[in-house]
Write a protein that holds these residues in place. Structure first.
Motif, PDB file in Angstrom:
ATOM      1  N   LEU A 166      -9.991   4.453  71.644  1.00 41.99           N
ATOM      2  CA  LEU A 166      -8.937   3.532  71.239  1.00 41.99           C
ATOM      3  C   LEU A 166      -9.409   2.113  71.509  1.00 41.99           C
ATOM      4  CD1 LEU A 166      -5.893   5.353  72.900  1.00 41.99           C
ATOM      5  CD2 LEU A 166      -6.666   5.563  70.532  1.00 41.99           C
ATOM      6  N   VAL A 167      -9.298   1.246  70.510  1.00 40.21           N
ATOM      7  CA  VAL A 167      -9.767  -0.126  70.630  1.00 40.21           C
ATOM      8  C   VAL A 167      -8.645  -1.072  70.245  1.00 40.21           C
ATOM      9  CG1 VAL A 167     -11.461  -1.837  69.915  1.00 40.21           C
ATOM     10  CG2 VAL A 167     -12.122   0.574  70.116  1.00 40.21           C
ATOM     11  N   GLU A 168      -8.180  -1.876  71.213  1.00 46.58           N
ATOM     12  CA  GLU A 168      -7.108  -2.837  70.972  1.00 46.58           C
ATOM     13  C   GLU A 168      -7.676  -4.190  70.551  1.00 46.58           C
ATOM     14  OE1 GLU A 168      -5.697  -0.580  74.806  1.00 46.58           O
ATOM     15  OE2 GLU A 168      -7.574  -1.457  74.079  1.00 46.58           O
ATOM     16  N   SER A 169      -6.867  -4.938  69.821  1.00 44.11           N
ATOM     17  CA  SER A 169      -7.212  -6.298  69.448  1.00 44.11           C
ATOM     18  C   SER A 169      -5.934  -7.069  69.151  1.00 44.11           C
ATOM     19  CB  SER A 169      -8.143  -6.325  68.234  1.00 44.11           C
ATOM     20  OG  SER A 169      -7.518  -5.757  67.101  1.00 44.11           O
ATOM     21  N   GLY A 170      -6.048  -8.387  69.069  1.00 43.05           N
ATOM     22  CA  GLY A 170      -4.921  -9.218  68.676  1.00 43.05           C
ATOM     23  C   GLY A 170      -4.265 -10.005  69.784  1.00 43.05           C
ATOM     24  N   GLY A 171      -4.682  -9.803  71.020  1.00 44.12           N
ATOM     25  CA  GLY A 171      -4.108 -10.560  72.113  1.00 44.12           C
ATOM     26  C   GLY A 171      -4.551 -12.014  72.073  1.00 44.12           C
ATOM     27  N   GLY A 172      -3.909 -12.818  72.915  1.00 41.17           N
ATOM     28  CA  GLY A 172      -4.254 -14.224  72.963  1.00 41.17           C
ATOM     29  C   GLY A 172      -3.243 -15.025  73.745  1.00 41.17           C
ATOM     30  N   LEU A 173      -3.341 -16.338  73.609  1.00 37.27           N
ATOM     31  CA  LEU A 173      -2.462 -17.283  74.281  1.00 37.27           C
ATOM     32  C   LEU A 173      -1.489 -17.872  73.270  1.00 37.27           C
ATOM     33  CD1 LEU A 173      -1.661 -19.080  76.709  1.00 37.27           C
ATOM     34  CD2 LEU A 173      -3.466 -20.649  75.983  1.00 37.27           C
ATOM     35  N   ARG A 229       0.544 -10.141  66.882  1.00 37.50           N
ATOM     36  CA  ARG A 229       0.496  -8.761  66.439  1.00 37.50           C
ATOM     37  C   ARG A 229      -0.723  -8.086  67.030  1.00 37.50           C
ATOM     38  NH1 ARG A 229      -0.263  -5.992  60.473  1.00 37.50           N
ATOM     39  NH2 ARG A 229      -2.396  -6.763  60.843  1.00 37.50           N
ATOM     40  N   LEU A 230      -0.486  -7.051  67.817  1.00 36.48           N
ATOM     41  CA  LEU A 230      -1.552  -6.263  68.399  1.00 36.48           C
ATOM     42  C   LEU A 230      -1.893  -5.085  67.498  1.00 36.48           C
ATOM     43  CD1 LEU A 230      -0.388  -6.078  72.127  1.00 36.48           C
ATOM     44  CD2 LEU A 230      -1.669  -7.892  70.957  1.00 36.48           C
ATOM     45  N   SER A 231      -3.172  -4.722  67.484  1.00 36.60           N
ATOM     46  CA  SER A 231      -3.633  -3.579  66.714  1.00 36.60           C
ATOM     47  C   SER A 231      -4.408  -2.630  67.618  1.00 36.60           C
ATOM     48  CB  SER A 231      -4.547  -4.017  65.561  1.00 36.60           C
ATOM     49  OG  SER A 231      -3.860  -4.856  64.657  1.00 36.60           O
ATOM     50  N   CYS A 232      -4.339  -1.352  67.320  1.00 39.37           N
ATOM     51  CA  CYS A 232      -5.091  -0.337  68.045  1.00 39.37           C
ATOM     52  C   CYS A 232      -5.683   0.625  67.039  1.00 39.37           C
ATOM     53  CB  CYS A 232      -4.181   0.404  69.031  1.00 39.37           C
ATOM     54  SG  CYS A 232      -4.960   1.812  69.847  1.00 39.37           S
ATOM     55  N   ALA A 233      -7.002   0.645  66.957  1.00 40.18           N
ATOM     56  CA  ALA A 233      -7.713   1.539  66.053  1.00 40.18           C
ATOM     57  C   ALA A 233      -8.164   2.771  66.815  1.00 40.18           C
ATOM     58  CB  ALA A 233      -8.908   0.823  65.433  1.00 40.18           C
ATOM     59  N   ALA A 234      -7.841   3.936  66.283  1.00 37.29           N
ATOM     60  CA  ALA A 234      -8.129   5.195  66.949  1.00 37.29           C
ATOM     61  C   ALA A 234      -9.179   5.991  66.191  1.00 37.29           C
ATOM     62  CB  ALA A 234      -6.858   6.027  67.085  1.00 37.29           C
ATOM     63  N   SER A 235      -9.977   6.736  66.942  1.00 43.04           N
ATOM     64  CA  SER A 235     -10.952   7.638  66.359  1.00 43.04           C
ATOM     65  C   SER A 235     -11.121   8.844  67.271  1.00 43.04           C
ATOM     66  CB  SER A 235     -12.302   6.946  66.152  1.00 43.04           C
ATOM     67  OG  SER A 235     -12.852   6.537  67.395  1.00 43.04           O
ATOM     68  N   GLY A 236     -11.681   9.905  66.733  1.00 39.01           N
ATOM     69  CA  GLY A 236     -11.986  11.073  67.542  1.00 39.01           C
ATOM     70  C   GLY A 236     -10.858  12.075  67.699  1.00 39.01           C
ATOM     71  N   ASN A 257      -2.033   3.659  73.890  1.00 41.98           N
ATOM     72  CA  ASN A 257      -2.026   5.024  74.410  1.00 41.98           C
ATOM     73  C   ASN A 257      -1.898   6.036  73.287  1.00 41.98           C
ATOM     74  OD1 ASN A 257       0.356   7.251  75.112  1.00 41.98           O
ATOM     75  ND2 ASN A 257      -1.283   7.221  76.630  1.00 41.98           N
ATOM     76  N   MET A 258      -2.663   7.101  73.385  1.00 42.43           N
ATOM     77  CA  MET A 258      -2.500   8.257  72.519  1.00 42.43           C
ATOM     78  C   MET A 258      -2.168   9.460  73.386  1.00 42.43           C
ATOM     79  SD  MET A 258      -5.208  10.238  69.994  1.00 42.43           S
ATOM     80  CE  MET A 258      -5.073   9.060  68.651  1.00 42.43           C
ATOM     81  N   ARG A 259      -1.090  10.140  73.043  1.00 44.86           N
ATOM     82  CA  ARG A 259      -0.708  11.354  73.755  1.00 44.86           C
ATOM     83  C   ARG A 259      -0.954  12.550  72.860  1.00 44.86           C
ATOM     84  NH1 ARG A 259       4.021  12.121  78.016  1.00 44.86           N
ATOM     85  NH2 ARG A 259       2.313  11.080  79.135  1.00 44.86           N
ATOM     86  N   VAL A 260      -1.812  13.446  73.340  1.00 41.89           N
ATOM     87  CA  VAL A 260      -2.153  14.660  72.612  1.00 41.89           C
ATOM     88  C   VAL A 260      -1.483  15.828  73.311  1.00 41.89           C
ATOM     89  CG1 VAL A 260      -3.991  16.178  71.816  1.00 41.89           C
ATOM     90  CG2 VAL A 260      -4.344  13.704  71.834  1.00 41.89           C
ATOM     91  N   TYR A 310      -4.812   9.337  76.435  1.00 42.07           N
ATOM     92  CA  TYR A 310      -6.012   8.545  76.245  1.00 42.07           C
ATOM     93  C   TYR A 310      -5.630   7.074  76.163  1.00 42.07           C
ATOM     94  CZ  TYR A 310      -7.985  13.087  75.107  1.00 42.07           C
ATOM     95  OH  TYR A 310      -8.371  14.407  75.151  1.00 42.07           O
ATOM     96  N   TRP A 311      -6.508   6.198  76.671  1.00 45.31           N
ATOM     97  CA  TRP A 311      -6.194   4.784  76.803  1.00 45.31           C
ATOM     98  C   TRP A 311      -7.284   3.897  76.241  1.00 45.31           C
ATOM     99  CZ3 TRP A 311      -1.427   3.675  78.625  1.00 45.31           C
ATOM    100  CH2 TRP A 311      -0.765   4.689  79.341  1.00 45.31           C
ATOM    101  N   GLY A 312      -6.869   2.769  75.672  1.00 46.35           N
ATOM    102  CA  GLY A 312      -7.809   1.737  75.303  1.00 46.35           C
ATOM    103  C   GLY A 312      -8.144   0.869  76.500  1.00 46.35           C
ATOM    104  N   GLN A 313      -9.019  -0.105  76.309  1.00 48.04           N
ATOM    105  CA  GLN A 313      -9.445  -0.962  77.403  1.00 48.04           C
ATOM    106  C   GLN A 313      -8.486  -2.111  77.680  1.00 48.04           C
ATOM    107  OE1 GLN A 313     -13.185  -2.899  76.539  1.00 48.04           O
ATOM    108  NE2 GLN A 313     -12.596  -3.342  74.429  1.00 48.04           N
ATOM    109  N   GLY A 314      -7.566  -2.374  76.793  1.00 51.22           N
ATOM    110  CA  GLY A 314      -6.557  -3.399  77.002  1.00 51.22           C
ATOM    111  C   GLY A 314      -6.878  -4.709  76.320  1.00 51.22           C
TER     112      GLY A 314
END
Length: 120
Positions: free
Chosen positions: A4-11, A19-26, A96-99, A109-113
């Motif tokens: 899981l890879v997050e993006s979109g944060g900032g000041l 707007r935050l995004s989370c791209a999932a794979s696997g 977060n992804m809950r399987v 499963y968690w992204g790095q934030g």
């Protein structure tokens, strides 16, 4: 292997939007519940928003009416639209992804934030 890879944060200034995004794979993305959590140094990680595989959502009381979670299964991506941001929203936001393999086999499963900072 789930990633899981997050993006979109900032000041942003108080009252602004991100707007935050989370791209999932696997994993089979469309079958899994997804969520956004946040954490500050002095607090426990808390649930911000949650969305099921069917599209049902729920939110923490503190963000209701301001944040919107959504998902695009074709892109294996979950989003968090954050409006009317306040300094109290400042935190590291985690995807977060809950399987749920079975009733007795639930995996998180968690992204790095990604850091969100709201100035007053």
């Amino acid at each position: 292997q789930v990633q899981l890879v997050e993006s979109g944060g900032g000041l942003v200034q108080s009252g602004g939007s991100l707007r935050l995004s989370c791209a999932a794979s696997g994993s089979i993305f469309r079958l899994n519940d997804m969520g956004w959590y946040r954490q500050t140094p002095g607090k426990q990680r808390e649930l911000v928003a949650h969305i099921t595989s069917g599209g049902s959502t729920n939110y923490a009381d503190s963000v209701k009416g301001r944040f919107t979670i959504s998902r695009d299964n074709a892109k294996n991506t979950v989003y968090l639209q954050m409006n009317s941001l306040q300094p109290e929203d400042t935190a590291v936001y985690y995807c977060n992804m809950r399987v749920v393999a079975s009733i007795e086999a639930v995996y998180d499963y968690w992204g790095q934030g990604t850091q969100v900072t709201v100035s007053s």
